[in-house]
Design an enzyme around this catalytic site. Structure first.
Site, PDB file in Angstrom:
ATOM      1  CB  SER A 108      -0.940   0.010   1.216  1.00  0.00           C
ATOM      2  OG  SER A 108      -0.208  -0.150   2.416  1.00  0.00           O
ATOM      3  CG  ASP A 134      -4.256   5.182   7.206  1.00  0.00           C
ATOM      4  OD1 ASP A 134      -3.037   5.213   7.475  1.00  0.00           O
ATOM      5  OD2 ASP A 134      -4.740   4.419   6.344  1.00  0.00           O
ATOM      6  CG  HIS A 182      -1.225   3.660   4.553  1.00  0.00           C
ATOM      7  ND1 HIS A 182      -2.369   3.161   5.162  1.00  0.00           N
ATOM      8  CD2 HIS A 182      -0.645   2.631   3.903  1.00  0.00           C
ATOM      9  CE1 HIS A 182      -2.474   1.870   4.874  1.00  0.00           C
ATOM     10  NE2 HIS A 182      -1.442   1.522   4.127  1.00  0.00           N
TER      11      HIS A 182
END
Length: 422
Positions: free
Chosen positions: A95, A383, A386
């Site tokens: 991610s 968050d 990230h």
């Protein structure tokens, strides 16, 4: 009619000879026309196919195909765009560099505030804006990478992003683990070569594959998954994770890749997600409020990955294998937060629970109960896992400087230069 064919032949027998001679002359003329048409109109890629397949076609036939690449067919180098991008990047990861692959693969309709700062809309990136890979592309003056799994709107002319959120380097650790991403690339390459050999235009031509940057940024999820184990068992798991990354580089090298850009992992112990895990005391916190054990594991992973890249440099003498240690870059966002204008380095911008970490595993960002920081607030964490666009911009600038790379090479230099021995 017969006498007409035999004019000047000197008799009936001569007429038969003349008829036979004219017959062969006509056949020879037809054959010459057919041969000329074949040479003139056969696509250059088809000529290359005579010499072999893929990168290793070689020989005079491949040279002829390359020489014919500037024809009106636009098949530069044996197929491809009429104006190929000077920069091609194939990215593999999780991610941290996923530009929308997970959203596309899982059919996730992500909503704002994801993507609120730069794109002004959600793009599948798990951030409020751009990722490090986006800034890298911008620095090279090439468009953002399109996700391999995105069926609509992707433009692969400057490369492909195979990164998927949640991915692991270890096979079976996730749906789109690194081995799956590797096979997706091999399929993409094989299909491209098949079309090129048929004279069909492809987003990336032979030279594009040969001169591409092969970027790898994965391993964070593997290390994080082991951190519930005793530390000595965590250390025992790291060599296997590194081995899978090393194998991927070797496989890409075996299929023509020569320029590799490998990232280590960041300061895991400074992530709000890790810091919010209940603990008996704060004895494991360092002077900047980060978990020492998590960070030690991250540094060990990076050290072993760097060593593996070093061994590959020795073995693959005609390739460039650059390892970039992003740990000190990301730790500096916490240790010297004020210097970077970051207000709360250990607190998530989007989460739940307020200070000190604003992270709740059951009420995360994008939930109905999320607590969101202001648009102009400068947070490092988006968050809890990230990074924000502001933090990614700082990280990208240092990554691109080459100061944290071994060997100390700038990515722009690697892109512009021909492949040279390490």
């Amino acid at each position: 009619m017969t006498s007409g064919l035999g004019l000047g032949s000197g008799g009936g027998g001569g007429g038969k000879v003349s008829l036979r001679l004219q017959y062969y002359v006509v056949l020879a003329g037809v054959a010459a026309v057919v041969l000329f048409a074949c040479v003139k109109y056969t696509p250059a890629a088809a000529v290359a196919a005579v010499g072999g397949y893929g990168f290793w076609s070689g020989g005079q036939h491949a040279a002829a195909a390359t020489a014919g690449g500037s024809s009106t067919s636009g098949a530069a180098g044996g197929g491809g765009r009429s104006s190929p991008s000077p920069v091609v990047i194939f990215n593999f990861g999780d991610s941290n560099s996923d530009t929308g692959g997970m959203a596309a693969a899982m059919g996730m309709n992500i909503a704002l505030p994801e993507g609120r700062t730069y794109f002004r809309r959600p793009t599948g990136r798990i951030s409020d804006g751009r990722l490090v890979i986006d800034f890298i592309c911008e620095s090279l003056k090439t468009p953002h990478l399109g996700p391999y799994m995105k069926s609509l709107g992707s433009d692969f002319s400057n490369g492909v992003n195979f990164a998927i959120g949640g991915s692991t380097a270890t096979p079976g650790g996730s749906t789109f683990s690194l081995d799956v991403q590797l096979h997706q690339f091999l399929y993409f390459r094989a299909r491209s070569m098949e079309l090129i050999n048929q004279g069909v235009r492809t987003p990336i031509d032979r030279d594009g594959f040969r001169n591409a940057i092969y970027a790898i940024d994965i391993g964070q999820n593997d290390v994080s998954a082991y951190m519930h184990l005793p530390y000595d068992q965590v250390l025992a798991k790291i060599p296997t994770v590194v081995a899978h990354i090393k194998y991927t580089i070797e496989a890409l090298y075996g299929h023509g890749g020569r320029k590799f850009w490998v990232h280590g992992t960041g300061a895991l112990g400074c992530l709000p997600q890790k810091l919010s895990i209940p603990r008996d005391d704060d004895g494991d916190l360092d002077g900047n409020g980060c978990l020492s054990t998590y960070n030690a594991a991250a540094r060990e992973f990076n050290a072993q990955l760097a060593a593996a890249c070093g061994r590959l440099r020795q073995r693959m003498a005609d390739a460039a294998v650059v390892f970039t240690d992003v740990y000190p870059i990301k730790y500096d966002l916490v240790a010297n937060a004020s210097r970077h204008g970051i207000e709360r380095p250990l607190m998530a911008c989007c989460g739940n629970g307020g200070p000190p970490y604003n992270y709740n595993h059951f009420k995360m960002c994008m939930s109905a109960e999320m607590e969101l920081c202001d648009m102009d607030a400068r947070f490092a964490s988006w968050d809890g896992v990230h990074y924000t666009e502001a933090a990614n911009a700082i990280v990208a600038a240092k990554v691109l400087s080459g100061e944290y790379s071994t060997p100390p090479v700038r990515l722009a230099t690697l892109v512009a230069g021909s492949t040279k021995p390490n």
